[in-house]
Design a protein around this motif. Sequence first.
Motif, short mmCIF file in Angstrom:
data_model
loop_
_atom_site.label_atom_id
_atom_site.label_comp_id
_atom_site.label_asym_id
_atom_site.label_seq_id
_atom_site.Cartn_x
_atom_site.Cartn_y
_atom_site.Cartn_z
N VAL A 158 38.79 33.72 44.98
CA VAL A 158 38.68 35.07 44.41
C VAL A 158 39.96 35.40 43.65
O VAL A 158 41.06 35.37 44.21
CB VAL A 158 38.43 36.13 45.51
N ARG A 159 39.80 35.66 42.38
CA ARG A 159 40.93 36.12 41.55
C ARG A 159 40.91 37.65 41.59
O ARG A 159 39.99 38.29 41.09
CB ARG A 159 40.76 35.59 40.13
N SER A 160 41.91 38.22 42.24
CA SER A 160 41.92 39.65 42.51
C SER A 160 42.65 40.45 41.41
O SER A 160 43.20 39.88 40.46
CB SER A 160 42.59 39.91 43.87
N LYS A 161 42.63 41.77 41.59
CA LYS A 161 43.35 42.72 40.72
C LYS A 161 42.95 42.60 39.25
O LYS A 161 43.77 42.77 38.35
CB LYS A 161 44.87 42.54 40.88
N ILE A 162 41.68 42.29 39.02
CA ILE A 162 41.19 42.15 37.65
C ILE A 162 41.30 43.47 36.88
O ILE A 162 41.51 43.46 35.66
CB ILE A 162 39.72 41.65 37.67
N ASP A 163 41.17 44.59 37.58
CA ASP A 163 41.31 45.89 36.92
C ASP A 163 42.68 46.04 36.28
O ASP A 163 42.81 46.62 35.18
CB ASP A 163 41.05 47.03 37.90
N ASN A 164 43.73 45.50 36.93
CA ASN A 164 45.08 45.56 36.36
C ASN A 164 45.16 44.74 35.06
O ASN A 164 45.77 45.16 34.07
CB ASN A 164 46.11 45.03 37.35
#
Length: 424
Positions: A158-164
């Motif tokens: 899971v590649r997180s913090k996509i919103d950033n």
Amino acid sequence: TATHFLPTYDSHPEEIPGVRENLENNDVAAAAARIHEYLERENNIPLNIAITGVAGSGKSTFVNAFRGLSNDDEGAAPTGVRETTSEVTPYPHPNNPNVMLWDLPGIGTTKFPAKKYLKLVGFEKFDFFIIISATRFTENDVKLAQEIQKMKKKFYFVRSKIDNDIQAERRRRDFNEEETLTEIRDDCVHRLRGLGIKSPQVFLVSSFELHLYDFNLLQQNLDRDLPKNKRDTLLFVMPNINPEIIIKKKKAFQSKIKYYALGSAAGAAVPLPGLSIAVDLALLVGAVTHYVFAFGLDVPSLKRLSAKTGVPYTALRAVIISPLAAAEITKELLFKVMTHVSSFATLIVAEEASRFIPFIGIPAAMVLSFTTTYKFLNVILSELAEDAEKVFEKALGQLIVLNRAPQTTCILLEINCDTSKKHK
């Protein structure tokens, strides 16, 4: 025998081992006990999910989001810019304590070196692993994935913090959200291949906006990979990020109604006035309580959703129709709801009256009890599923306004759009 009179509804009592034999031998108590044991077991299947990644990757925030919590909610996993996970820490799901999310320390630290990591965290108890990174996956992440694979367990990147990332890229004049997402995904996949993972799949996730990006795709993969009993356990605690999740929950619950109806019929075989309805209500309390919590229609879940989306709790309650949502499910409440509908009231009266008919009275009472419970649970389930959809629409409508992102609107309205074009 009594079992020959029961409607099947595409099901047979032998699906629960020993029940048919008990009924054919008129051992109703044993049949009822087997059915009760089966339902208890099905509703209490443990699921242990391991969440791992380096410090600052957003593990704790993901754990909280998966559990329907914000970072500042009571019982939330602590978050911060520094490593906040120094021990293997379990976090039960607030709607089902049998579902446990384990926040694991980052791999490769002094206390948790890569070579001994799986042994130190106790890999045996986990059903699957989610490996999280907020930037690029590391060599240690790959080593962990390869070791998990050797142990014949599933893992998901899971590649997180996509919103950033999306927020930062919006400053570019030629910004295109889909192209940016593809770029990030391809970069992760390319790096993982270079580190030795043959066919990596990477899910892009924002823990603050689970309804966007790849969280739904992650859920679909988990649904495909888990065994049937674990699959339903996971499904019932999944956040309602889209209408399809709600529909899946409804279908899964519908497949179990026949067992509650069969338990009801077994209770009706005991020739004691009033006992059948008492047994039915005890069964119904457990079933309906499960429905309410799975659809997120209990008071704590609705209040958390209100705080997260900014939609007032009263506004969420206003779209709910069922008297069983946002209420404590008791025998008294269910009896009131059941007898308020004339068709169910008639069935209850007919069941009690049939007991006094010689020879066929008890079989007739069993059929009526089975039918009443089966139909009642289907009606209640449909009402609660509709309420869950209305709450979803109300809450997500506010998120669209808050996000003000064209792609968000397109996803939620299920229409195709090109985010490179200007939207009015």
